[in-house]
Scaffold this motif. Structure first.
Motif, short mmCIF file in Angstrom:
data_model
loop_
_atom_site.label_atom_id
_atom_site.label_comp_id
_atom_site.label_asym_id
_atom_site.label_seq_id
_atom_site.Cartn_x
_atom_site.Cartn_y
_atom_site.Cartn_z
N ILE A 106 20.55 14.06 -24.49
CA ILE A 106 21.38 13.02 -23.78
C ILE A 106 21.53 13.16 -22.34
CG2 ILE A 106 23.51 11.83 -23.84
CD1 ILE A 106 23.60 12.29 -26.96
N MET A 107 21.86 14.46 -22.13
CA MET A 107 22.35 14.73 -20.70
C MET A 107 20.89 14.59 -19.63
SD MET A 107 24.25 15.37 -18.37
CE MET A 107 25.71 15.85 -19.20
N GLY A 108 19.89 14.94 -20.46
CA GLY A 108 18.56 14.83 -19.51
C GLY A 108 18.21 13.50 -19.34
N TYR A 109 18.32 12.83 -20.42
CA TYR A 109 18.15 11.27 -20.21
C TYR A 109 18.88 10.66 -19.15
CZ TYR A 109 17.11 6.27 -21.27
OH TYR A 109 16.92 4.94 -21.06
N TYR A 110 20.29 10.97 -19.22
CA TYR A 110 21.08 10.34 -18.22
C TYR A 110 20.52 10.72 -16.77
CZ TYR A 110 25.38 9.94 -15.87
OH TYR A 110 26.44 9.51 -14.69
N GLN A 111 20.61 11.90 -16.65
CA GLN A 111 20.19 12.64 -15.25
C GLN A 111 18.89 11.85 -14.85
OE1 GLN A 111 20.18 16.72 -15.84
NE2 GLN A 111 22.35 17.02 -15.80
N LEU A 112 17.84 11.81 -15.74
CA LEU A 112 16.81 11.22 -15.46
C LEU A 112 16.86 9.82 -14.90
CD1 LEU A 112 13.46 11.38 -15.17
CD2 LEU A 112 13.22 10.60 -17.71
N SER A 113 17.56 9.04 -15.53
CA SER A 113 17.87 7.57 -15.34
C SER A 113 18.71 7.26 -14.15
CB SER A 113 18.82 7.03 -16.57
OG SER A 113 18.35 7.07 -17.83
N ARG A 114 19.41 8.40 -13.59
CA ARG A 114 20.12 8.09 -12.35
C ARG A 114 19.21 8.55 -11.33
NH1 ARG A 114 25.41 7.12 -10.96
NH2 ARG A 114 25.58 8.83 -10.14
N ARG A 194 7.40 10.75 -26.14
CA ARG A 194 7.43 10.08 -24.92
C ARG A 194 8.61 10.20 -24.03
NH1 ARG A 194 5.44 5.45 -28.01
NH2 ARG A 194 3.26 5.44 -28.12
N ILE A 195 9.85 10.36 -24.83
CA ILE A 195 11.03 10.09 -24.21
C ILE A 195 11.38 11.78 -23.90
CG2 ILE A 195 13.65 10.52 -24.72
CD1 ILE A 195 12.58 7.68 -24.31
N LEU A 196 10.95 12.89 -24.54
CA LEU A 196 11.15 14.08 -24.10
C LEU A 196 10.15 14.46 -22.98
CD1 LEU A 196 12.03 15.94 -27.53
CD2 LEU A 196 13.34 14.70 -26.04
N ARG A 197 9.08 14.17 -23.18
CA ARG A 197 7.86 14.54 -22.21
C ARG A 197 8.34 13.96 -20.89
NH1 ARG A 197 5.09 18.54 -20.69
NH2 ARG A 197 3.26 18.05 -19.89
N GLN A 198 8.95 12.63 -20.78
CA GLN A 198 9.27 11.97 -19.38
C GLN A 198 10.66 12.81 -19.01
OE1 GLN A 198 8.06 9.77 -17.65
NE2 GLN A 198 6.28 9.25 -18.91
N ILE A 199 11.51 13.19 -19.81
CA ILE A 199 12.53 13.73 -19.19
C ILE A 199 12.16 15.24 -18.70
CG2 ILE A 199 14.69 14.91 -20.08
CD1 ILE A 199 15.02 12.97 -22.23
N GLU A 200 11.17 15.70 -19.32
CA GLU A 200 10.69 17.19 -18.94
C GLU A 200 10.05 16.99 -17.58
OE1 GLU A 200 8.76 20.63 -21.28
OE2 GLU A 200 7.33 19.22 -20.88
N ILE A 201 9.20 16.12 -17.37
CA ILE A 201 8.18 15.56 -16.28
C ILE A 201 9.34 15.51 -14.96
CG2 ILE A 201 6.74 14.19 -15.05
CD1 ILE A 201 5.25 14.03 -17.77
N LEU A 203 12.68 16.08 -14.84
CA LEU A 203 13.74 17.00 -14.27
C LEU A 203 12.92 18.19 -14.19
CD1 LEU A 203 16.58 16.20 -16.97
CD2 LEU A 203 16.12 15.42 -14.61
N GLY A 204 11.80 18.40 -14.39
CA GLY A 204 10.97 19.75 -13.98
C GLY A 204 11.84 20.79 -14.77
N GLY A 205 12.06 21.99 -14.05
CA GLY A 205 12.53 23.19 -14.67
C GLY A 205 13.90 23.08 -14.91
N GLU A 206 14.58 22.00 -14.67
CA GLU A 206 16.02 21.89 -15.15
C GLU A 206 16.34 21.31 -16.68
OE1 GLU A 206 18.27 19.13 -12.52
OE2 GLU A 206 16.53 19.34 -10.92
N PHE A 207 15.04 21.01 -17.11
CA PHE A 207 14.99 20.66 -18.52
C PHE A 207 14.17 21.33 -19.22
CE2 PHE A 207 13.97 17.94 -22.44
CZ PHE A 207 15.20 17.75 -22.71
N SER A 208 14.29 21.87 -20.36
CA SER A 208 13.48 22.78 -21.33
C SER A 208 13.76 22.41 -22.58
CB SER A 208 13.36 24.32 -20.83
OG SER A 208 12.45 25.00 -21.68
N LEU A 209 12.67 22.17 -23.48
CA LEU A 209 12.81 21.88 -24.89
C LEU A 209 11.53 21.66 -25.32
CD1 LEU A 209 15.23 21.06 -26.50
CD2 LEU A 209 14.62 18.85 -26.61
#
Length: 226
Positions: A106-114, A194-201, A203-209
């Motif tokens: 949730i935090m990763g998606y929120y940060q990506l949306s911002r 798709r969702i997790l991959r987009q977050i990972e791309i 946010l780069g190193g800030e998101f790892s899952l």
């Protein structure tokens, strides 16, 4: 709380929702989900709607009307009364707790949306984060779980993606003409990837899952394609 409004004229997809509805961005941001129902030409959908309306006048659901003379088996579907009782029960008794994994998604998606260049400044405020939390908790309740899991967090992100009408992660969505997928587990795995991959791309190193091969019910996303 449900709210319904019509566009101020002909709906213009090139204009933001606030312009089409004459509702301010801050007001729209108070709703967790805002769905744009565009009634495009779709013969299959027209047939479903007309069949449902005709069935309601006979006091039978469409599936019953089509097979009422050929089968006397009880329907496996819940009645509206039973569904209402279930929702009231889980609302009063289930209070799910957020897991660490769900929080990170949730935090990763929120940060990506911002960070999106084409983001809606009025939509991507702290209210978006609150909406994601409420939607994830609601899905956990609906599934009768005491913890908010990965699947609940991803489902919340999918709902917001469809709501924001950006279609950037999940392809071209039409909330009005959508239907239940023939293989819901496979459909979920594809959306999760798709969702997790987009977050990972994004946010780069800030998101790892673990986004390489999520599983659900023994099915791996690698087996159904990306």
């Amino acid at each position: 709380v449900f709210g319904v409004t019509n566009p101020k004229g002909n709906y213009d997809p090139s204009e933001p929702l606030s312009v089409n509805t004459s509702l301010s961005g801050p007001l729209l941001s108070r709703f967790d989900i805002v769905l744009v129902l565009l009634d495009t030409k779709n013969p299959q959908w027209d047939n479903v709607v007309s069949d449902h309306i005709l069935s309601s006048h006979q006091g039978l659901p469409a599936s019953k009307r089509q097979h009422k003379d050929s089968s006397n088996e009880a329907s496996p579907n819940w009645t509206m009364e039973l569904l209402q009782k279930y929702i009231c029960h889980v609302k009063a008794t289930i209070f799910p707790v957020m897991t660490e994994e769900a929080e990170r998604i949730i935090m990763g998606y929120y940060q990506l949306s911002r960070r999106e260049e084409c983001r809606s400044a009025a939509r991507t405020t702290i209210r978006l984060l609150e909406s994601l939390i409420r939607l994830a908790e609601a899905h956990a309740r609906l599934m009768y779980r005491h913890e908010v899991l990965r699947v609940d967090a991803v489902t919340a992100c999918v709902l917001v993606e469809a709501s924001m009408n950006t279609n950037s992660f999940l392809g071209n969505l039409n909330a009005l003409h959508s239907a239940f997928h023939a293989s819901p587990d496979v459909d979920y795995l594809q959306q999760e990837h798709r969702i997790l991959r987009q977050i990972e791309i994004g946010l780069g190193g800030e998101f790892s899952l673990n986004t390489q091969a999520p599983t659900l019910g023994g099915i791996r996303v690698a087996e159904v394609g990306r």
